[in-house]
Design an enzyme around this catalytic site. Structure first.
Site, PDB file in Angstrom:
ATOM      1  N   LYS A 224       3.376   6.471   5.280  1.00 12.48           N
ATOM      2  CA  LYS A 224       2.420   5.520   4.693  1.00 12.48           C
ATOM      3  C   LYS A 224       2.886   4.102   4.960  1.00 12.48           C
ATOM      4  CE  LYS A 224      -1.206   4.214   2.625  1.00 12.48           C
ATOM      5  NZ  LYS A 224      -1.210   3.077   3.562  1.00 12.48           N
TER       6      LYS A 224
ATOM      7  N   SER B  68       0.798  -1.236   0.000  1.00 13.89           N
ATOM      8  CA  SER B  68       0.000   0.000   0.000  1.00 13.89           C
ATOM      9  C   SER B  68       0.825   1.278   0.000  1.00 13.89           C
ATOM     10  CB  SER B  68      -0.952   0.005   1.194  1.00 13.89           C
ATOM     11  OG  SER B  68      -2.045  -0.854   0.958  1.00 13.89           O
TER      12      SER B  68
ATOM     13  N   LYS C 299       0.185   3.787  -2.700  1.00 14.35           N
ATOM     14  CA  LYS C 299      -0.796   4.869  -2.618  1.00 14.35           C
ATOM     15  C   LYS C 299      -0.155   6.250  -2.508  1.00 14.35           C
ATOM     16  CE  LYS C 299      -4.095   1.577  -0.872  1.00 14.35           C
ATOM     17  NZ  LYS C 299      -4.457   0.768   0.286  1.00 14.35           N
TER      18      LYS C 299
ATOM     19  N   SER D 173      -5.874   3.503   4.528  1.00  9.90           N
ATOM     20  CA  SER D 173      -5.293   2.766   3.395  1.00  9.90           C
ATOM     21  C   SER D 173      -6.381   2.071   2.580  1.00  9.90           C
ATOM     22  CB  SER D 173      -4.264   1.736   3.885  1.00  9.90           C
ATOM     23  OG  SER D 173      -3.403   1.343   2.841  1.00  9.90           O
TER      24      SER D 173
END
Length: 341
Positions: free
Chosen positions: A287, A114, A117, A171
């Site tokens: 993140k 993820s 992203k 997320s």
């Protein structure tokens, strides 16, 4: 007598010519021995004069990276001794002084999960209209069981700005698909935009096939490429605001027009209070990313006690506990280096 005079003049002319040529040669050799004070930028010159073998988006990569930390800054022997245990690769970049403070396998291919992203958000900020209203499509239902989501439903109407919060804080894989459809026309179209942007940033060892990071053998990156992508995203103040937010209350409407309220909480443990950063290091935001193949990943923006901004990355940790343990270790050692300067 006339004939003799002509011959003498001819010889005289030849001697003058010979002397002239000798002086020219001497001057040439002398000039070659002198150094020019003019600067010469090989990338700028070859691109402007088109004397490189090819001229396309890739030819600008070196130019764009000249004010960044570069892979050549690493010492391979030192890197081999910097094994942090369970993680596959890691790095810390001082973006204030453009220095690599720590590196371990930073050019090795990894799966981004993820942390993908970050690029999804970057494309949205760069090419989208944050106030645009987006209707969530049915394709958000095509997600793997257990996917992290923002709990969106087909027909929901949100702004692109709200979707970015749903993308980055919990997320949300569903939010990623909605953003891809809105900005790129489709997930495939958006992935093309992601790949073009990666090339423009110099992230040449990165390839995307989706906007959320769900595993695919053709979806990969490196720690160095993620540094390039993350530092570009951090140029947007609102991106930094998003990743530093503990939570976000989204107010929107569903397909029937009824009001919906959704609260998203940041999955980064440094932000949600579940993990403490090393002494002297203040985490701004970051993140997370996790899949079975990628394992546990994290990219962070932090500030050291002497005011230097740091981008730190850990990829492929075997457990979430070791992810933050390794991150603290490399941040702590980097902080010590900065204070010791």
């Amino acid at each position: 007598m006339t004939g003799v005079k002509c011959i003498n003049n001819s010889l005289k002319d030849k001697r003058i010519l010979a002397i002239f040529l000798t002086l020219c040669l001497l001057f040439s050799f002398t000039a070659c021995g002198k150094k020019s004070n003019a600067s010469y930028n090989v990338y700028k010159t070859t691109d402007e004069l088109r004397i490189s073998s090819s001229y396309d988006a890739k030819s600008n990569i070196q130019l764009m990276g000249q004010n960044l930390c570069t892979p050549t800054d690493q010492n391979s022997e030192q890197e081999a001794a910097n094994d942090i245990g369970t993680s596959k690769s890691a790095a810390v970049y001082d973006i204030t002084d453009n220095k690599v403070l720590y590196s371990y396998n930073m050019l090795n291919q990894v799966y981004p999960a993820s942390t993908t992203k970050v690029m999804t958000a970057l494309i949205a900020f760069k090419y989208g209209n944050l106030d645009q209203e987006v209707t969530v499509g049915d394709d958000i239902l095509n997600l793997e069981t257990g996917s992290s989501v923002a709990h969106l439903n087909p027909g929901d109407v949100l702004t692109l700005r709200q979707l970015i919060y749903g993308l980055m804080l919990p997320s949300g894989n569903d939010a990623a698909i909605a953003i891809a459809d809105a900005v790129g026309g489709s997930v495939d179209g958006f992935a093309d935009m992601m790949n073009k942007e990666a090339l423009q940033l110099g992230a040449t060892q990165t390839h995307y096939v989706n906007a959320n990071g769900l595993h695919d053998e053709s979806h990969y990156t490196t720690v160095y490429d993620m540094y390039l992508i993350f530092q570009e995203a951090c140029k947007y103040d609102e991106f930094v605001q998003v990743i530093s937010s503990l939570s976000y209350n989204a107010y929107y409407r569903n397909g029937s027009g009824a009001a919906v309220q959704n609260t998203w909480t940041n999955s980064c443990r440094y932000i949600n209070g579940k993990k403490k950063s090393p002494e002297g290091v203040s985490v701004i935001g970051g993140k997370t990313g996790t899949t079975g193949e990628a394992k546990y990943c994290l990219v962070l923006l932090s500030t050291s006690s002497n005011g230097h901004q740091l981008i730190s990355l850990v990829y492929g940790a075997d457990t979430v506990y070791n992810l933050y343990l390794d991150m603290n270790e490399i941040l702590s050692s980097s902080q010590a280096k900065l204070i010791g300067q």
